[in-house]
Design a protein around this motif. Structure first.
Motif, PDB file in Angstrom:
ATOM      1  N   ALA A  28      -0.902  29.640  -0.339  1.00  0.00           N
ATOM      2  CA  ALA A  28       0.470  29.620  -0.845  1.00  0.00           C
ATOM      3  C   ALA A  28       1.459  30.008   0.246  1.00  0.00           C
ATOM      4  O   ALA A  28       2.541  29.435   0.354  1.00  0.00           O
ATOM      5  N   ALA A  29       1.066  30.987   1.064  1.00  0.00           N
ATOM      6  CA  ALA A  29       1.950  31.409   2.153  1.00  0.00           C
ATOM      7  C   ALA A  29       2.156  30.275   3.153  1.00  0.00           C
ATOM      8  O   ALA A  29       3.263  30.060   3.647  1.00  0.00           O
ATOM      9  N   ARG A  30       1.083  29.531   3.452  1.00  0.00           N
ATOM     10  CA  ARG A  30       1.215  28.406   4.382  1.00  0.00           C
ATOM     11  C   ARG A  30       2.112  27.327   3.795  1.00  0.00           C
ATOM     12  O   ARG A  30       2.923  26.722   4.490  1.00  0.00           O
ATOM     13  N   GLN A  31       1.968  27.077   2.491  1.00  0.00           N
ATOM     14  CA  GLN A  31       2.805  26.073   1.839  1.00  0.00           C
ATOM     15  C   GLN A  31       4.275  26.449   1.958  1.00  0.00           C
ATOM     16  O   GLN A  31       5.121  25.622   2.293  1.00  0.00           O
ATOM     17  N   GLN A  32       4.581  27.697   1.674  1.00  0.00           N
ATOM     18  CA  GLN A  32       5.967  28.131   1.703  1.00  0.00           C
ATOM     19  C   GLN A  32       6.531  28.068   3.117  1.00  0.00           C
ATOM     20  O   GLN A  32       7.710  27.778   3.316  1.00  0.00           O
ATOM     21  N   ALA A  33       5.692  28.328   4.112  1.00  0.00           N
ATOM     22  CA  ALA A  33       6.178  28.371   5.490  1.00  0.00           C
ATOM     23  C   ALA A  33       6.298  26.981   6.110  1.00  0.00           C
ATOM     24  O   ALA A  33       7.214  26.721   6.889  1.00  0.00           O
ATOM     25  N   ASP A  34       5.371  26.065   5.771  1.00  0.00           N
ATOM     26  CA  ASP A  34       5.253  24.823   6.517  1.00  0.00           C
ATOM     27  C   ASP A  34       5.726  23.576   5.778  1.00  0.00           C
ATOM     28  O   ASP A  34       6.066  22.580   6.408  1.00  0.00           O
ATOM     29  N   ALA A  35       5.726  23.579   4.461  1.00  0.00           N
ATOM     30  CA  ALA A  35       6.012  22.352   3.723  1.00  0.00           C
ATOM     31  C   ALA A  35       7.491  21.985   3.805  1.00  0.00           C
ATOM     32  O   ALA A  35       8.347  22.854   3.895  1.00  0.00           O
ATOM     33  N   PRO A  36       7.797  20.678   3.796  1.00  0.00           N
ATOM     34  CA  PRO A  36       9.196  20.257   3.719  1.00  0.00           C
ATOM     35  C   PRO A  36       9.832  20.820   2.452  1.00  0.00           C
ATOM     36  O   PRO A  36       9.178  20.916   1.416  1.00  0.00           O
ATOM     37  N   ARG A  37      11.102  21.186   2.538  1.00  0.00           N
ATOM     38  CA  ARG A  37      11.781  21.801   1.410  1.00  0.00           C
ATOM     39  C   ARG A  37      12.812  20.846   0.824  1.00  0.00           C
ATOM     40  O   ARG A  37      13.928  20.740   1.329  1.00  0.00           O
ATOM     41  N   PRO A  38      12.466  20.116  -0.227  1.00  0.00           N
ATOM     42  CA  PRO A  38      13.448  19.216  -0.832  1.00  0.00           C
ATOM     43  C   PRO A  38      14.587  20.000  -1.463  1.00  0.00           C
ATOM     44  O   PRO A  38      14.397  21.092  -1.993  1.00  0.00           O
ATOM     45  N   SER A  39      15.787  19.438  -1.402  1.00  0.00           N
ATOM     46  CA  SER A  39      16.952  20.070  -2.010  1.00  0.00           C
ATOM     47  C   SER A  39      17.051  19.669  -3.475  1.00  0.00           C
ATOM     48  O   SER A  39      16.630  18.578  -3.872  1.00  0.00           O
ATOM     49  N   SER A  40      17.632  20.536  -4.266  1.00  0.00           N
ATOM     50  CA  SER A  40      17.892  20.227  -5.670  1.00  0.00           C
ATOM     51  C   SER A  40      19.075  19.284  -5.816  1.00  0.00           C
ATOM     52  O   SER A  40      19.267  18.679  -6.865  1.00  0.00           O
ATOM     53  N   GLY A  41      19.888  19.190  -4.771  1.00  0.00           N
ATOM     54  CA  GLY A  41      21.124  18.428  -4.855  1.00  0.00           C
ATOM     55  C   GLY A  41      22.297  19.266  -5.314  1.00  0.00           C
ATOM     56  O   GLY A  41      23.424  18.788  -5.399  1.00  0.00           O
ATOM     57  N   SER A  42      22.042  20.547  -5.606  1.00  0.00           N
ATOM     58  CA  SER A  42      23.083  21.464  -6.074  1.00  0.00           C
ATOM     59  C   SER A  42      23.045  22.722  -5.219  1.00  0.00           C
ATOM     60  O   SER A  42      22.010  23.388  -5.153  1.00  0.00           O
ATOM     61  N   PRO A  43      24.156  23.087  -4.563  1.00  0.00           N
ATOM     62  CA  PRO A  43      24.163  24.330  -3.778  1.00  0.00           C
ATOM     63  C   PRO A  43      23.784  25.548  -4.614  1.00  0.00           C
ATOM     64  O   PRO A  43      23.073  26.431  -4.136  1.00  0.00           O
ATOM     65  N   PHE A  44      24.249  25.586  -5.868  1.00  0.00           N
ATOM     66  CA  PHE A  44      23.911  26.722  -6.733  1.00  0.00           C
ATOM     67  C   PHE A  44      22.408  26.787  -6.970  1.00  0.00           C
ATOM     68  O   PHE A  44      21.783  27.851  -6.834  1.00  0.00           O
ATOM     69  N   PRO A 156      13.697  21.178  -8.114  1.00  0.00           N
ATOM     70  CA  PRO A 156      13.886  22.578  -7.729  1.00  0.00           C
ATOM     71  C   PRO A 156      15.083  23.196  -8.446  1.00  0.00           C
ATOM     72  O   PRO A 156      16.154  22.593  -8.529  1.00  0.00           O
ATOM     73  N   GLY A 157      14.877  24.381  -8.986  1.00  0.00           N
ATOM     74  CA  GLY A 157      15.910  25.067  -9.743  1.00  0.00           C
ATOM     75  C   GLY A 157      15.804  24.872 -11.238  1.00  0.00           C
ATOM     76  O   GLY A 157      16.466  25.582 -12.007  1.00  0.00           O
ATOM     77  N   ASP A 158      14.986  23.913 -11.683  1.00  0.00           N
ATOM     78  CA  ASP A 158      14.790  23.719 -13.116  1.00  0.00           C
ATOM     79  C   ASP A 158      13.969  24.869 -13.692  1.00  0.00           C
ATOM     80  O   ASP A 158      13.192  25.526 -12.989  1.00  0.00           O
ATOM     81  N   LEU A 159      14.128  25.080 -14.980  1.00  0.00           N
ATOM     82  CA  LEU A 159      13.356  26.071 -15.724  1.00  0.00           C
ATOM     83  C   LEU A 159      12.407  25.341 -16.656  1.00  0.00           C
ATOM     84  O   LEU A 159      12.776  24.321 -17.252  1.00  0.00           O
ATOM     85  N   VAL A 160      11.192  25.850 -16.767  1.00  0.00           N
ATOM     86  CA  VAL A 160      10.190  25.253 -17.646  1.00  0.00           C
ATOM     87  C   VAL A 160       9.626  26.345 -18.540  1.00  0.00           C
ATOM     88  O   VAL A 160       9.376  27.472 -18.085  1.00  0.00           O
ATOM     89  N   THR A 161       9.439  26.011 -19.821  1.00  0.00           N
ATOM     90  CA  THR A 161       8.775  26.931 -20.745  1.00  0.00           C
ATOM     91  C   THR A 161       7.497  26.285 -21.252  1.00  0.00           C
ATOM     92  O   THR A 161       7.395  25.058 -21.344  1.00  0.00           O
ATOM     93  N   TRP A 162       6.525  27.127 -21.552  1.00  0.00           N
ATOM     94  CA  TRP A 162       5.217  26.656 -22.002  1.00  0.00           C
ATOM     95  C   TRP A 162       4.752  27.442 -23.226  1.00  0.00           C
ATOM     96  O   TRP A 162       5.168  28.581 -23.450  1.00  0.00           O
ATOM     97  N   ASP A 163       3.838  26.823 -23.959  1.00  0.00           N
ATOM     98  CA  ASP A 163       3.073  27.512 -24.997  1.00  0.00           C
ATOM     99  C   ASP A 163       1.685  27.733 -24.409  1.00  0.00           C
ATOM    100  O   ASP A 163       0.951  26.773 -24.151  1.00  0.00           O
TER     101      ASP A 163
END
Length: 229
Positions: A28-44, A156-163
């Motif tokens: 997980a640490a490698r993913q966070q450090a190395d993977a391309p980071r797509p934008s949400s399209g929203s600065p917020f 990115p930035g979306d919220l998901v809920t699960w059962d």
């Protein structure tokens, strides 16, 4: 003596917690450090994602106890929390106080919210820490999006809920770190028992809600989500 209160999240099983090995954490640490980071399209939402990912640096013990906290801007002790607390803390880092927003909306429309806890009035100590209340709040703010089986719909930035399998509700934040298994599927920052983690769990449980919330509505304007982007 304060009674324990279910905050609406399911604690991970012992087997699930044991499965989080040092190897998985390193991946997980490698993913966070190395993977391309797509934008949400929203600065917020990009800032919200940064705040959510930053939460994975904190050690938090899963604790669904009822706490008396300040209002507004109140929080449970920093070293404890549940799934909702990671959402609350991430939004607060970008200037949105879900404690206040949920409390005020419940005060305006108490009967629109679930009554499964036997409350007769709002409680700013716990209302915002319950997943069903957050689901109702986001829906009332026009932030609901379609639930789908296509990972590309969850930005990115979306919220998901699960059962969860235990019939407990759970919530997490989609971040901008692609899965190793499928680059179109983003990791989720959530706390299901082992503290805030970024994990590839989008489709691990039945999805019950999908939201994109960018903060309180401006007076006279609608922030209703517009579906896929």
């Amino acid at each position: 003596m304060l009674a324990l209160a279910c905050a609406g999240c399911g604690a991970a099983s012992k087997a699930s917690q044991n499965a989080r090995t040092a190897t998985n954490q390193a991946r997980a640490a490698r993913q966070q450090a190395d993977a391309p980071r797509p934008s949400s399209g929203s600065p917020f939402l990009d800032k919200l994602v940064e705040a959510a990912v930053e939460r994975t640096n904190h050690q938090v013990r899963y604790d669904a106890s009822y706490f008396v906290i300040d209002y507004p801007g109140g929080d449970v002790p920093a070293e404890v929390g549940v799934c909702t607390d990671e959402v609350i803390r991430s939004y607060r880092a970008v200037g949105v106080d879900l404690q206040r927003e949920v409390h005020e909306d419940m005060g305006r429309a108490f009967d629109s919210y679930p009554h499964r806890w036997g409350l007769k009035k709002t409680d700013s100590n716990i209302d915002h820490r319950r997943v069903p209340n957050l689901m109702t709040f986001f829906d009332r703010q026009g932030a609901s999006l379609p639930v789908s089986s296509d990972a590309r719909d969850y930005k990115p930035g979306d919220l998901v809920t699960w059962d969860l399998n235990s019939q407990m509700a759970h919530i997490g934040i989609v971040v901008n770190v692609p899965s190793d298994a499928d680059a179109s599927r983003m990791l989720i920052v959530h706390n299901i028992g082992a503290g805030p983690q970024a994990e590839d769990v989008l489709f691990n449980w039945k999805i019950t809600g999908h939201y994109r919330y960018t903060g309180p509505k401006e007076e006279g304007k609608s922030t209703k989500a517009k579906g896929k982007s």
